[in-house]
Design a protein around this motif. Structure first.
Motif, PDB file in Angstrom:
ATOM      1  N   ARG A  31       0.835  -1.211   0.000  1.00  0.00           N
ATOM      2  CA  ARG A  31       0.000   0.000   0.000  1.00  0.00           C
ATOM      3  C   ARG A  31       0.866   1.256   0.000  1.00  0.00           C
ATOM      4  O   ARG A  31       0.610   2.202  -0.745  1.00  0.00           O
ATOM      5  CB  ARG A  31      -0.920  -0.016   1.212  1.00  0.00           C
ATOM      6  N   GLY A  32       1.911   1.263   0.827  1.00  0.00           N
ATOM      7  CA  GLY A  32       2.818   2.405   0.868  1.00  0.00           C
ATOM      8  C   GLY A  32       3.539   2.622  -0.456  1.00  0.00           C
ATOM      9  O   GLY A  32       3.721   3.755  -0.890  1.00  0.00           O
ATOM     10  N   ALA A  33       3.930   1.541  -1.094  1.00  0.00           N
ATOM     11  CA  ALA A  33       4.631   1.643  -2.376  1.00  0.00           C
ATOM     12  C   ALA A  33       3.717   2.150  -3.487  1.00  0.00           C
ATOM     13  O   ALA A  33       4.151   2.891  -4.371  1.00  0.00           O
ATOM     14  CB  ALA A  33       5.214   0.288  -2.764  1.00  0.00           C
ATOM     15  N   LEU A  34       2.440   1.774  -3.428  1.00  0.00           N
ATOM     16  CA  LEU A  34       1.499   2.146  -4.491  1.00  0.00           C
ATOM     17  C   LEU A  34       0.777   3.462  -4.245  1.00  0.00           C
ATOM     18  O   LEU A  34       0.194   4.024  -5.174  1.00  0.00           O
ATOM     19  CB  LEU A  34       0.455   1.038  -4.669  1.00  0.00           C
ATOM     20  N   GLU A  35       0.807   3.936  -3.033  1.00  0.00           N
ATOM     21  CA  GLU A  35       0.020   5.113  -2.657  1.00  0.00           C
ATOM     22  C   GLU A  35       0.191   6.312  -3.592  1.00  0.00           C
ATOM     23  O   GLU A  35      -0.809   6.882  -4.054  1.00  0.00           O
ATOM     24  CB  GLU A  35       0.332   5.500  -1.221  1.00  0.00           C
ATOM     25  N   PRO A  36       1.423   6.728  -3.932  1.00  0.00           N
ATOM     26  CA  PRO A  36       1.553   7.883  -4.835  1.00  0.00           C
ATOM     27  C   PRO A  36       0.942   7.625  -6.223  1.00  0.00           C
ATOM     28  O   PRO A  36       0.287   8.500  -6.786  1.00  0.00           O
ATOM     29  CB  PRO A  36       3.065   8.092  -4.953  1.00  0.00           C
ATOM     30  N   LEU A  37       1.126   6.437  -6.730  1.00  0.00           N
ATOM     31  CA  LEU A  37       0.592   6.096  -8.044  1.00  0.00           C
ATOM     32  C   LEU A  37      -0.931   6.013  -8.026  1.00  0.00           C
ATOM     33  O   LEU A  37      -1.603   6.496  -8.943  1.00  0.00           O
ATOM     34  CB  LEU A  37       1.196   4.767  -8.504  1.00  0.00           C
ATOM     35  N   LEU A  38      -1.485   5.446  -6.966  1.00  0.00           N
ATOM     36  CA  LEU A  38      -2.942   5.374  -6.839  1.00  0.00           C
ATOM     37  C   LEU A  38      -3.550   6.766  -6.729  1.00  0.00           C
ATOM     38  O   LEU A  38      -4.620   7.024  -7.280  1.00  0.00           O
ATOM     39  CB  LEU A  38      -3.330   4.514  -5.639  1.00  0.00           C
ATOM     40  N   ALA A  39      -2.869   7.672  -6.043  1.00  0.00           N
ATOM     41  CA  ALA A  39      -3.357   9.049  -5.924  1.00  0.00           C
ATOM     42  C   ALA A  39      -3.363   9.740  -7.287  1.00  0.00           C
ATOM     43  O   ALA A  39      -4.316  10.446  -7.624  1.00  0.00           O
ATOM     44  CB  ALA A  39      -2.503   9.829  -4.927  1.00  0.00           C
ATOM     45  N   LEU A  40      -2.308   9.524  -8.061  1.00  0.00           N
ATOM     46  CA  LEU A  40      -2.260  10.096  -9.412  1.00  0.00           C
ATOM     47  C   LEU A  40      -3.395   9.556 -10.272  1.00  0.00           C
ATOM     48  O   LEU A  40      -4.066  10.301 -10.991  1.00  0.00           O
ATOM     49  CB  LEU A  40      -0.927   9.791 -10.092  1.00  0.00           C
ATOM     50  N   ALA A  41      -3.597   8.256 -10.210  1.00  0.00           N
ATOM     51  CA  ALA A  41      -4.649   7.637 -11.012  1.00  0.00           C
ATOM     52  C   ALA A  41      -6.024   8.136 -10.585  1.00  0.00           C
ATOM     53  O   ALA A  41      -6.873   8.453 -11.425  1.00  0.00           O
ATOM     54  CB  ALA A  41      -4.574   6.119 -10.900  1.00  0.00           C
TER      55      ALA A  41
END
Length: 98
Positions: A31-41
């Protein structure tokens, strides 16, 4: 890239991550690793397909223990496919779709 689909898939993946993160440290790490990318998406700011390797987290399923969560793995795979440009004609053909 289908923005509404990408946003929906990001939201689905985030829900799975949120549901499982408190019980599993690897899910929390993912979740921590994906958080920035998920926010962008989610915000619609991810407008160009990413290279497959630029989406973190695959190793949690291949090398880690997250295969025990098939729903999470499916949500991750769907998000990753869409974020890298969506399903290719070859993948649709493999699935028997026109």
């Amino acid at each position: 890239m289908d923005q509404p689909r990408l946003q929906a898939l990001a939201a689905d993946l985030e829900q799975w991550l949120a549901r499982l993160a408190s019980a599993d440290a690897q899910v929390a790490d993912l979740r921590g690793a994906l958080e920035p990318l998920l926010a962008l998406a989610a915000s619609g700011a991810l407008t160009a397909p990413l290279p497959w390797g630029d989406i973190p987290g695959g190793r949690y399923f291949t090398e880690g223990g997250l295969r025990q969560y098939p729903e999470l793995e499916l949500a991750f795979a769907r998000f990753r496919i869409e974020a890298t440009g969506g399903e290719s004609p070859a993948l649709r053909k493999l699935r028997g779709e026109p």
